[in-house]
Scaffold this motif. Structure first.
Motif, PDB file in Angstrom:
ATOM      1  N   VAL A  76      15.253 -22.024 -41.610  1.00 31.73           N
ATOM      2  CA  VAL A  76      14.763 -23.259 -40.992  1.00 31.73           C
ATOM      3  C   VAL A  76      15.097 -23.276 -39.494  1.00 31.73           C
ATOM      4  O   VAL A  76      14.252 -23.635 -38.671  1.00 31.73           O
ATOM      5  N   LEU A  77      16.300 -22.889 -39.138  1.00 27.67           N
ATOM      6  CA  LEU A  77      16.687 -22.861 -37.720  1.00 27.67           C
ATOM      7  C   LEU A  77      15.842 -21.882 -36.918  1.00 27.67           C
ATOM      8  O   LEU A  77      15.529 -22.134 -35.751  1.00 27.67           O
ATOM      9  N   MET A  78      15.470 -20.786 -37.552  1.00 27.13           N
ATOM     10  CA  MET A  78      14.666 -19.790 -36.870  1.00 27.13           C
ATOM     11  C   MET A  78      13.318 -20.389 -36.450  1.00 27.13           C
ATOM     12  O   MET A  78      12.844 -20.160 -35.338  1.00 27.13           O
ATOM     13  N   PHE A  79      12.716 -21.173 -37.330  1.00 27.05           N
ATOM     14  CA  PHE A  79      11.422 -21.761 -36.991  1.00 27.05           C
ATOM     15  C   PHE A  79      11.562 -22.984 -36.086  1.00 27.05           C
ATOM     16  O   PHE A  79      10.657 -23.265 -35.298  1.00 27.05           O
ATOM     17  N   THR A  80      12.660 -23.701 -36.184  1.00 28.10           N
ATOM     18  CA  THR A  80      12.810 -24.877 -35.318  1.00 28.10           C
ATOM     19  C   THR A  80      13.095 -24.487 -33.862  1.00 28.10           C
ATOM     20  O   THR A  80      12.819 -25.282 -32.967  1.00 28.10           O
ATOM     21  N   THR A  81      13.626 -23.306 -33.630  1.00 26.64           N
ATOM     22  CA  THR A  81      13.862 -22.887 -32.248  1.00 26.64           C
ATOM     23  C   THR A  81      12.560 -22.521 -31.542  1.00 26.64           C
ATOM     24  O   THR A  81      12.548 -22.381 -30.319  1.00 26.64           O
ATOM     25  N   LEU A  82      11.482 -22.371 -32.271  1.00 21.44           N
ATOM     26  CA  LEU A  82      10.191 -22.071 -31.654  1.00 21.44           C
ATOM     27  C   LEU A  82       9.605 -23.279 -30.930  1.00 21.44           C
ATOM     28  O   LEU A  82       8.642 -23.146 -30.185  1.00 21.44           O
ATOM     29  N   ARG A  83      10.154 -24.460 -31.130  1.00 21.35           N
ATOM     30  CA  ARG A  83       9.604 -25.660 -30.499  1.00 21.35           C
ATOM     31  C   ARG A  83       9.975 -25.768 -29.024  1.00 21.35           C
ATOM     32  O   ARG A  83       9.406 -26.576 -28.309  1.00 21.35           O
ATOM     33  N   HIS A  84      10.919 -24.957 -28.579  1.00 22.83           N
ATOM     34  CA  HIS A  84      11.371 -25.037 -27.190  1.00 22.83           C
ATOM     35  C   HIS A  84      11.473 -23.627 -26.605  1.00 22.83           C
ATOM     36  O   HIS A  84      12.555 -23.124 -26.338  1.00 22.83           O
ATOM     37  N   LEU A  85      10.315 -23.006 -26.413  1.00 23.98           N
ATOM     38  CA  LEU A  85      10.287 -21.655 -25.862  1.00 23.98           C
ATOM     39  C   LEU A  85      10.323 -21.694 -24.342  1.00 23.98           C
ATOM     40  O   LEU A  85       9.880 -22.665 -23.734  1.00 23.98           O
ATOM     41  N   PRO A  86      10.832 -20.646 -23.702  1.00 25.97           N
ATOM     42  CA  PRO A  86      10.794 -20.606 -22.241  1.00 25.97           C
ATOM     43  C   PRO A  86       9.346 -20.459 -21.753  1.00 25.97           C
ATOM     44  O   PRO A  86       8.448 -20.062 -22.492  1.00 25.97           O
ATOM     45  N   ALA A  87       9.134 -20.765 -20.482  1.00 23.21           N
ATOM     46  CA  ALA A  87       7.783 -20.738 -19.912  1.00 23.21           C
ATOM     47  C   ALA A  87       7.176 -19.341 -19.928  1.00 23.21           C
ATOM     48  O   ALA A  87       5.951 -19.185 -20.016  1.00 23.21           O
ATOM     49  N   ASP A  88       7.990 -18.310 -19.852  1.00 18.44           N
ATOM     50  CA  ASP A  88       7.478 -16.944 -19.858  1.00 18.44           C
ATOM     51  C   ASP A  88       6.810 -16.569 -21.185  1.00 18.44           C
ATOM     52  O   ASP A  88       6.013 -15.643 -21.234  1.00 18.44           O
ATOM     53  N   ALA A  89       7.125 -17.256 -22.239  1.00 18.70           N
ATOM     54  CA  ALA A  89       6.528 -16.945 -23.534  1.00 18.70           C
ATOM     55  C   ALA A  89       5.057 -17.323 -23.590  1.00 18.70           C
ATOM     56  O   ALA A  89       4.313 -16.802 -24.423  1.00 18.70           O
ATOM     57  N   TYR A  90       4.620 -18.204 -22.705  1.00 17.98           N
ATOM     58  CA  TYR A  90       3.233 -18.665 -22.709  1.00 17.98           C
ATOM     59  C   TYR A  90       2.345 -17.921 -21.721  1.00 17.98           C
ATOM     60  O   TYR A  90       1.166 -18.216 -21.616  1.00 17.98           O
ATOM     61  N   GLN A  91       2.887 -16.972 -20.995  1.00 18.11           N
ATOM     62  CA  GLN A  91       2.086 -16.211 -20.041  1.00 18.11           C
ATOM     63  C   GLN A  91       1.348 -15.090 -20.755  1.00 18.11           C
ATOM     64  O   GLN A  91       1.920 -14.395 -21.612  1.00 18.11           O
ATOM     65  N   ALA A  92       0.091 -14.901 -20.411  1.00 14.92           N
ATOM     66  CA  ALA A  92      -0.718 -13.839 -20.999  1.00 14.92           C
ATOM     67  C   ALA A  92      -0.358 -12.502 -20.342  1.00 14.92           C
ATOM     68  O   ALA A  92      -0.138 -12.419 -19.135  1.00 14.92           O
ATOM     69  N   VAL A  93      -0.337 -11.469 -21.142  1.00 15.16           N
ATOM     70  CA  VAL A  93      -0.019 -10.137 -20.650  1.00 15.16           C
ATOM     71  C   VAL A  93      -1.328  -9.407 -20.387  1.00 15.16           C
ATOM     72  O   VAL A  93      -2.224  -9.388 -21.229  1.00 15.16           O
ATOM     73  N   SER A  94      -1.445  -8.798 -19.230  1.00 10.19           N
ATOM     74  CA  SER A  94      -2.621  -8.005 -18.909  1.00 10.19           C
ATOM     75  C   SER A  94      -2.376  -6.581 -19.393  1.00 10.19           C
ATOM     76  O   SER A  94      -1.797  -5.751 -18.694  1.00 10.19           O
ATOM     77  N   TRP A  95      -2.821  -6.291 -20.596  1.00 15.20           N
ATOM     78  CA  TRP A  95      -2.566  -5.000 -21.207  1.00 15.20           C
ATOM     79  C   TRP A  95      -3.306  -3.879 -20.513  1.00 15.20           C
ATOM     80  O   TRP A  95      -2.874  -2.727 -20.523  1.00 15.20           O
ATOM     81  N   ILE A  96      -4.440  -4.186 -19.909  1.00 14.79           N
ATOM     82  CA  ILE A  96      -5.228  -3.149 -19.233  1.00 14.79           C
ATOM     83  C   ILE A  96      -4.458  -2.559 -18.057  1.00 14.79           C
ATOM     84  O   ILE A  96      -4.550  -1.362 -17.787  1.00 14.79           O
ATOM     85  N   SER A  97      -3.703  -3.356 -17.362  1.00 16.53           N
ATOM     86  CA  SER A  97      -2.954  -2.844 -16.204  1.00 16.53           C
ATOM     87  C   SER A  97      -1.805  -1.934 -16.621  1.00 16.53           C
ATOM     88  O   SER A  97      -1.281  -1.182 -15.801  1.00 16.53           O
ATOM     89  N   LEU A  98      -1.406  -1.984 -17.871  1.00 17.47           N
ATOM     90  CA  LEU A  98      -0.306  -1.147 -18.341  1.00 17.47           C
ATOM     91  C   LEU A  98      -0.764   0.237 -18.802  1.00 17.47           C
ATOM     92  O   LEU A  98       0.058   1.117 -19.035  1.00 17.47           O
ATOM     93  N   VAL A  99      -2.070   0.418 -18.975  1.00 18.25           N
ATOM     94  CA  VAL A  99      -2.607   1.733 -19.388  1.00 18.25           C
ATOM     95  C   VAL A  99      -3.030   2.462 -18.120  1.00 18.25           C
ATOM     96  O   VAL A  99      -3.955   2.023 -17.411  1.00 18.25           O
ATOM     97  N   PRO A 100      -2.406   3.597 -17.791  1.00 15.73           N
ATOM     98  CA  PRO A 100      -2.647   4.221 -16.483  1.00 15.73           C
ATOM     99  C   PRO A 100      -4.033   4.838 -16.332  1.00 15.73           C
ATOM    100  O   PRO A 100      -4.534   4.964 -15.227  1.00 15.73           O
ATOM    101  N   HIS A 101      -4.694   5.269 -17.370  1.00 14.37           N
ATOM    102  CA  HIS A 101      -5.951   6.000 -17.205  1.00 14.37           C
ATOM    103  C   HIS A 101      -7.179   5.091 -17.190  1.00 14.37           C
ATOM    104  O   HIS A 101      -8.306   5.563 -17.118  1.00 14.37           O
ATOM    105  N   LEU A 102      -7.021   3.789 -17.278  1.00  9.36           N
ATOM    106  CA  LEU A 102      -8.173   2.891 -17.244  1.00  9.36           C
ATOM    107  C   LEU A 102      -8.373   2.278 -15.901  1.00  9.36           C
ATOM    108  O   LEU A 102      -7.606   1.993 -15.124  1.00  9.36           O
TER     109      LEU A 102
END
Length: 102
Positions: A76-102
């Protein structure tokens, strides 16, 4: 295996929680999961005689529900801690920039 599982939860000992009560409850449950199997084995192998059965039976009857309750509280505690995530958790990751050959 239960002790290893509890030890993994003890790694979050110094993590930040929303409230102090949640942090305290997490620590108590992690210690309960880590120590309860040892208490159970201690009771089984130490109190072999019939005269000491009055000590063995309560330990066995308390350790199993204690372990189950601690696991449920951590779930229960594991799921209740999801209600207050840091702001970085909501940022989208640009996966294309991490692949060097694209």
């Amino acid at each position: 295996m239960a002790t290893i599982f509890g030890g993994i939860h003890c790694l979050a000992w110094f993590s930040t929680f929303i409230t102090h009560q949640e942090q305290l409850l997490w620590r108590i449950c992690a210690l309960a999961i880590t120590g309860t199997p040892w208490l159970f084995l201690f009771a089984i192998f130490t109190f072999d005689s019939v005269a000491l059965a009055f000590i063995k039976l309560p330990i066995l009857l308390v350790s199993i529900p204690l372990y189950i309750a601690a696991r449920a509280i951590l779930l229960v505690l594991m799921f209740t801690t999801l209600r207050h995530l840091p702001a970085d958790a909501y940022q989208a990751v640009s996966w294309i920039s991490l692949v060097p050959h694209l």
